[in-house]
Design a protein around this motif. Sequence first.
Motif, mmCIF file in Angstrom:
data_model
loop_
_atom_site.group_PDB
_atom_site.id
_atom_site.type_symbol
_atom_site.label_atom_id
_atom_site.label_comp_id
_atom_site.label_asym_id
_atom_site.label_seq_id
_atom_site.Cartn_x
_atom_site.Cartn_y
_atom_site.Cartn_z
ATOM 1 N N HIS A 194 0.838 -1.200 0.000
ATOM 2 C CA HIS A 194 0.000 0.000 0.000
ATOM 3 C C HIS A 194 0.871 1.248 0.000
ATOM 4 O O HIS A 194 1.946 1.272 0.607
ATOM 5 C CB HIS A 194 -0.905 0.003 1.235
ATOM 6 C CG HIS A 194 -1.613 -1.295 1.454
ATOM 7 N ND1 HIS A 194 -1.165 -2.252 2.346
ATOM 8 C CD2 HIS A 194 -2.723 -1.807 0.854
ATOM 9 C CE1 HIS A 194 -1.972 -3.300 2.310
ATOM 10 N NE2 HIS A 194 -2.925 -3.064 1.409
ATOM 11 N N SER A 198 -2.876 8.134 2.047
ATOM 12 C CA SER A 198 -4.229 8.673 2.202
ATOM 13 C C SER A 198 -4.175 9.971 2.997
ATOM 14 O O SER A 198 -3.267 10.181 3.821
ATOM 15 C CB SER A 198 -5.124 7.666 2.926
ATOM 16 O OG SER A 198 -5.286 6.491 2.162
ATOM 17 N N ASP A 199 -5.169 10.822 2.783
ATOM 18 C CA ASP A 199 -5.224 12.082 3.506
ATOM 19 C C ASP A 199 -5.969 11.910 4.828
ATOM 20 O O ASP A 199 -5.411 12.123 5.903
ATOM 21 C CB ASP A 199 -5.894 13.149 2.649
ATOM 22 C CG ASP A 199 -5.863 14.516 3.300
ATOM 23 O OD1 ASP A 199 -5.111 14.707 4.274
ATOM 24 O OD2 ASP A 199 -6.600 15.420 2.846
ATOM 25 N N VAL A 201 -8.704 9.211 6.921
ATOM 26 C CA VAL A 201 -9.398 7.926 6.996
ATOM 27 C C VAL A 201 -10.301 7.954 8.222
ATOM 28 O O VAL A 201 -9.825 8.146 9.350
ATOM 29 C CB VAL A 201 -8.397 6.753 7.088
ATOM 30 C CG1 VAL A 201 -9.154 5.428 7.210
ATOM 31 C CG2 VAL A 201 -7.482 6.731 5.869
ATOM 32 N N GLY A 209 -2.464 4.213 7.284
ATOM 33 C CA GLY A 209 -2.641 4.478 5.858
ATOM 34 C C GLY A 209 -2.261 5.883 5.440
ATOM 35 O O GLY A 209 -2.391 6.243 4.264
ATOM 36 N N THR A 210 -1.743 6.703 6.374
ATOM 37 C CA THR A 210 -1.492 8.119 6.069
ATOM 38 C C THR A 210 -0.058 8.618 6.296
ATOM 39 O O THR A 210 0.214 9.797 6.030
ATOM 40 C CB THR A 210 -2.419 9.010 6.925
ATOM 41 O OG1 THR A 210 -2.038 8.906 8.312
ATOM 42 C CG2 THR A 210 -3.879 8.613 6.778
ATOM 43 N N ARG A 213 1.829 10.716 3.465
ATOM 44 C CA ARG A 213 1.171 11.988 3.124
ATOM 45 C C ARG A 213 1.589 13.052 4.149
ATOM 46 O O ARG A 213 1.949 14.173 3.769
ATOM 47 C CB ARG A 213 -0.347 11.803 3.129
ATOM 48 C CG ARG A 213 -1.161 13.092 2.969
ATOM 49 C CD ARG A 213 -1.223 13.571 1.538
ATOM 50 N NE ARG A 213 -2.048 12.719 0.717
ATOM 51 C CZ ARG A 213 -3.092 13.109 -0.019
ATOM 52 N NH1 ARG A 213 -3.462 14.371 -0.006
ATOM 53 N NH2 ARG A 213 -3.751 12.253 -0.778
ATOM 54 N N TYR A 236 -9.541 2.736 -4.299
ATOM 55 C CA TYR A 236 -10.721 3.593 -4.220
ATOM 56 C C TYR A 236 -10.905 4.439 -5.474
ATOM 57 O O TYR A 236 -11.866 5.173 -5.591
ATOM 58 C CB TYR A 236 -10.616 4.503 -2.992
ATOM 59 C CG TYR A 236 -10.573 3.739 -1.690
ATOM 60 C CD1 TYR A 236 -11.684 3.034 -1.226
ATOM 61 C CD2 TYR A 236 -9.414 3.703 -0.926
ATOM 62 C CE1 TYR A 236 -11.639 2.326 -0.042
ATOM 63 C CE2 TYR A 236 -9.353 3.000 0.262
ATOM 64 C CZ TYR A 236 -10.467 2.314 0.703
ATOM 65 O OH TYR A 236 -10.417 1.604 1.883
ATOM 66 N N SER A 240 -4.740 4.457 -8.013
ATOM 67 C CA SER A 240 -4.546 4.671 -6.577
ATOM 68 C C SER A 240 -3.237 5.381 -6.256
ATOM 69 O O SER A 240 -3.042 5.831 -5.122
ATOM 70 C CB SER A 240 -4.572 3.326 -5.855
ATOM 71 O OG SER A 240 -5.805 2.686 -6.008
#
Length: 359
Positions: A194, A198-199, A201, A209-210, A213, A236, A240
């Motif tokens: 992954h 992500s910004d 979640v 997951g961030t 970023r 998503y 991605s």
Amino acid sequence: MSFLRSLTATRAVASRGAPSHLLPLEPRQTPAPCPRGIPSRRCSGTRYNVPPSAEFVARVSGIPTMAKLPYRDAADGLDAAFVGVPIDTGTSNRPGARFGPRQIRVESAMLRAYNSGTRAAPYESLMVADIGDVNVNVYDLKDTCKRIREAYRKILATGCIPLTMGGDHTIAYPILQAVAERHGPVGLVHVDAHADTSDVVLGEKIGHGTPFRRCVEEGLLDCKRVVQIGLRGSGYSADSYEWSRAQGFRVVQVEECWFKSLAPLMSEVRAQMGPGPVYLSFDIDALDPGFAPGTGTPEIAGLTPIQGVEIIRGCRGLNLVGCDLVEVSPPYDTTGNTALTGANLLFEMLCVLPKMKYY
């Protein structure tokens, strides 16, 4: 005390007939000259920590530390240190990574002193120890990040290179905050299923997951020197990894890795990273779950352990200032193979640090 008893037993058994070059160094002992052509831990003029050999001390004995190294309560005087960050508060799927450092240490009893593949001799090159775990707050992720950042500031201030056992991937964010404070923006070799870019979640900006970023937003990474390897899985959106590419990251999706050696890729990565400081972050879910099922967010069709080793060995020559191995979840690791793989990958990381001696 258990370690000291094991070490005493090692010396007692060895003194009854083991070759002298297998004996651990006594504290404050001046190393004897090394006979020409006979590799020995006594060849070095520097005193290093020496894990007891399973030739003389049973692997199942003693209190588990990483590779059965001595435990230290601080990084002072160390060139490199194994450190655990036992959290899974940032996990979005399966929990259990808080137990990762403990299980990695248990499985690391299989590790020996030399790397037979590369002929690296880490314990003739660097002073290494296990400095235990960061005292995390399992009830408060933001407070945990603060504790991690402060702990790594102290580690890095000594000049020690941290080799981290996770814990979920959230930990890369506060670690890189401390690393960038010391070294400036760093290059990143990120091995993962992954992108972790992500910004938000579930309304939260901090989670596993961030982290990258947040690192980009805070200027912790030299974005032209970032590579992400092994990315895969459903997404998503149709692309991605668009955000990663927009920052200047090199994205190597897993399809580019299937059925091939990754040695040529790593030659390109070394050129990309250049002489500047580099951080290596390895999520165990980069490997196919057939090899490493004990993880929180498994994705099929991943890298093989051989490719994982190729990536790490391909970092030889880089100016590595820190490494981590994250997302080992023992509750889903019924055979212990995921933690065993993690322990071996951490050993490979140790073997590519700067100033490593090779036979």
